[in-house]
Write a protein that holds these residues in place. Structure first.
Motif, PDB file in Angstrom:
ATOM      1  N   PRO A  74       5.487  13.502   5.169  1.00  0.00           N
ATOM      2  CA  PRO A  74       4.259  12.988   5.800  1.00  0.00           C
ATOM      3  C   PRO A  74       3.033  13.171   4.736  1.00  0.00           C
ATOM      4  O   PRO A  74       2.315  12.247   4.655  1.00  0.00           O
ATOM      5  CB  PRO A  74       4.056  13.619   7.027  1.00  0.00           C
ATOM      6  CG  PRO A  74       4.780  15.038   7.080  1.00  0.00           C
ATOM      7  CD  PRO A  74       5.995  14.639   6.178  1.00  0.00           C
ATOM      8  N   ASP A  75       3.108  14.184   3.635  1.00  0.00           N
ATOM      9  CA  ASP A  75       2.036  14.438   2.844  1.00  0.00           C
ATOM     10  C   ASP A  75       2.181  13.656   1.502  1.00  0.00           C
ATOM     11  O   ASP A  75       1.384  13.855   0.772  1.00  0.00           O
ATOM     12  CB  ASP A  75       1.992  15.806   2.584  1.00  0.00           C
ATOM     13  CG  ASP A  75       1.594  16.535   4.132  1.00  0.00           C
ATOM     14  OD1 ASP A  75       0.775  15.912   4.716  1.00  0.00           O
ATOM     15  OD2 ASP A  75       1.624  17.647   4.212  1.00  0.00           O
ATOM     16  N   VAL A  77       2.068  10.928  -1.081  1.00  0.00           N
ATOM     17  CA  VAL A  77       0.971   9.986  -1.664  1.00  0.00           C
ATOM     18  C   VAL A  77       1.945   8.581  -1.750  1.00  0.00           C
ATOM     19  O   VAL A  77       2.897   8.526  -2.457  1.00  0.00           O
ATOM     20  CB  VAL A  77       0.180  10.070  -2.347  1.00  0.00           C
ATOM     21  CG1 VAL A  77      -0.815   9.125  -2.978  1.00  0.00           C
ATOM     22  CG2 VAL A  77      -0.749  11.412  -2.055  1.00  0.00           C
ATOM     23  N   GLU A  83      -3.232   1.995  -3.231  1.00  0.00           N
ATOM     24  CA  GLU A  83      -3.360   2.896  -1.992  1.00  0.00           C
ATOM     25  C   GLU A  83      -3.436   4.476  -2.489  1.00  0.00           C
ATOM     26  O   GLU A  83      -2.891   5.390  -1.694  1.00  0.00           O
ATOM     27  CB  GLU A  83      -2.063   2.810  -1.420  1.00  0.00           C
ATOM     28  CG  GLU A  83      -2.076   1.456  -0.334  1.00  0.00           C
ATOM     29  CD  GLU A  83      -1.108   0.418  -1.239  1.00  0.00           C
ATOM     30  OE1 GLU A  83      -0.292   0.823  -1.865  1.00  0.00           O
ATOM     31  OE2 GLU A  83      -1.536  -0.936  -0.986  1.00  0.00           O
ATOM     32  N   LEU A  86      -3.821   7.546  -0.024  1.00  0.00           N
ATOM     33  CA  LEU A  86      -3.181   7.595   1.194  1.00  0.00           C
ATOM     34  C   LEU A  86      -1.776   8.028   1.206  1.00  0.00           C
ATOM     35  O   LEU A  86      -1.150   8.045   0.490  1.00  0.00           O
ATOM     36  CB  LEU A  86      -3.232   5.819   1.537  1.00  0.00           C
ATOM     37  CG  LEU A  86      -4.436   5.328   1.796  1.00  0.00           C
ATOM     38  CD1 LEU A  86      -4.277   3.985   2.048  1.00  0.00           C
ATOM     39  CD2 LEU A  86      -5.257   5.934   2.902  1.00  0.00           C
ATOM     40  N   THR A  87      -1.522   8.745   2.563  1.00  0.00           N
ATOM     41  CA  THR A  87      -0.267   9.226   2.463  1.00  0.00           C
ATOM     42  C   THR A  87       0.640   8.704   3.545  1.00  0.00           C
ATOM     43  O   THR A  87       0.307   7.770   4.220  1.00  0.00           O
ATOM     44  CB  THR A  87      -0.471  10.816   3.088  1.00  0.00           C
ATOM     45  OG1 THR A  87      -0.913  10.522   4.509  1.00  0.00           O
ATOM     46  CG2 THR A  87      -1.155  11.530   2.433  1.00  0.00           C
ATOM     47  N   ALA A  89       2.010   9.566   6.248  1.00  0.00           N
ATOM     48  CA  ALA A  89       1.371   9.823   7.388  1.00  0.00           C
ATOM     49  C   ALA A  89       0.517   8.753   7.916  1.00  0.00           C
ATOM     50  O   ALA A  89       0.486   8.200   8.983  1.00  0.00           O
ATOM     51  CB  ALA A  89       0.759  11.228   7.717  1.00  0.00           C
ATOM     52  N   SER A  90      -0.475   8.453   7.088  1.00  0.00           N
ATOM     53  CA  SER A  90      -1.640   7.420   7.404  1.00  0.00           C
ATOM     54  C   SER A  90      -0.730   6.226   7.341  1.00  0.00           C
ATOM     55  O   SER A  90      -1.351   5.393   8.467  1.00  0.00           O
ATOM     56  CB  SER A  90      -2.411   7.419   6.348  1.00  0.00           C
ATOM     57  OG  SER A  90      -2.236   7.036   5.089  1.00  0.00           O
ATOM     58  N   LEU A  91       0.091   5.706   6.697  1.00  0.00           N
ATOM     59  CA  LEU A  91       0.705   4.258   6.878  1.00  0.00           C
ATOM     60  C   LEU A  91       1.549   4.415   7.862  1.00  0.00           C
ATOM     61  O   LEU A  91       1.402   3.562   8.963  1.00  0.00           O
ATOM     62  CB  LEU A  91       1.893   4.154   5.819  1.00  0.00           C
ATOM     63  CG  LEU A  91       2.659   3.107   5.852  1.00  0.00           C
ATOM     64  CD1 LEU A  91       1.999   1.785   5.814  1.00  0.00           C
ATOM     65  CD2 LEU A  91       3.904   3.165   4.766  1.00  0.00           C
ATOM     66  N   SER A  93       1.216   6.311  10.578  1.00  0.00           N
ATOM     67  CA  SER A  93       0.105   6.008  12.126  1.00  0.00           C
ATOM     68  C   SER A  93      -0.158   4.320  12.575  1.00  0.00           C
ATOM     69  O   SER A  93      -0.480   4.288  13.485  1.00  0.00           O
ATOM     70  CB  SER A  93      -1.052   7.037  11.941  1.00  0.00           C
ATOM     71  OG  SER A  93      -2.023   6.304  10.856  1.00  0.00           O
ATOM     72  N   LEU A  94      -0.128   3.675  11.475  1.00  0.00           N
ATOM     73  CA  LEU A  94      -0.467   2.434  11.725  1.00  0.00           C
ATOM     74  C   LEU A  94       0.570   1.420  12.225  1.00  0.00           C
ATOM     75  O   LEU A  94       0.693   0.465  12.980  1.00  0.00           O
ATOM     76  CB  LEU A  94      -1.048   1.739  10.639  1.00  0.00           C
ATOM     77  CG  LEU A  94      -2.495   2.306   9.772  1.00  0.00           C
ATOM     78  CD1 LEU A  94      -2.385   1.537   8.419  1.00  0.00           C
ATOM     79  CD2 LEU A  94      -3.608   1.766  10.924  1.00  0.00           C
TER      80      LEU A  94
END
Length: 122
Positions: A74-75, A77, A83, A86-87, A89-91, A93-94
């Motif tokens: 998840p960490d 990049v 991007e 951005l990790t 995990a951030s992708l 989450s969407l």
């Protein structure tokens, strides 16, 4: 040929790599066959995508008998310079939602953020 999804024509906002990663995030024990059906890809295409993701360190798997358990990093990049920072995990989450969110009224989650012309508020 049975089992091969209908091809998609035109462009989409989300890449096949992101779709496969999201399917794995939903279920780390998912079968390639089920990922292919969910993402509307061939099993061979899913195998290539998983190989790409593993080769670049976004994904790993452990074998348990005849099944795999996948582990997402998840960490890690995202690759594209646009991007930067951005990790994964951030992708995800969407892309990954609870089933109840998927059956909600389309666009309902956007209404507080957008005005009538689609412009972002505040």
């Amino acid at each position: 040929m049975i089992g091969v999804p209908e091809p998609h024509t035109g462009w989409t906002f989300v890449t096949n790599h992101a779709r496969v990663l999201a399917a794995i995030a939903d279920n780390p024990n998912v079968r390639i066959r089920d990922i292919a059906a969910h993402c509307r890809l061939t099993e061979r295409a899913v195998q290539r995508i998983i190989s790409d993701l593993e080769q670049d360190g976004y994904l790993s798997h452990t074998r348990d008998g005849r099944s795999n358990t996948y582990r997402i990093q998840p960490d890690k990049v995202l690759r594209h310079p646009a991007e930067a920072g951005l990790t994964v995990a951030s992708l995800l989450s969407l892309l990954v939602q609870d089933e109840s969110d998927r059956t909600a009224t389309p666009g309902a989650f956007l209404s507080p953020m957008l005005d009538m012309n689609g412009a972002k508020q505040g």
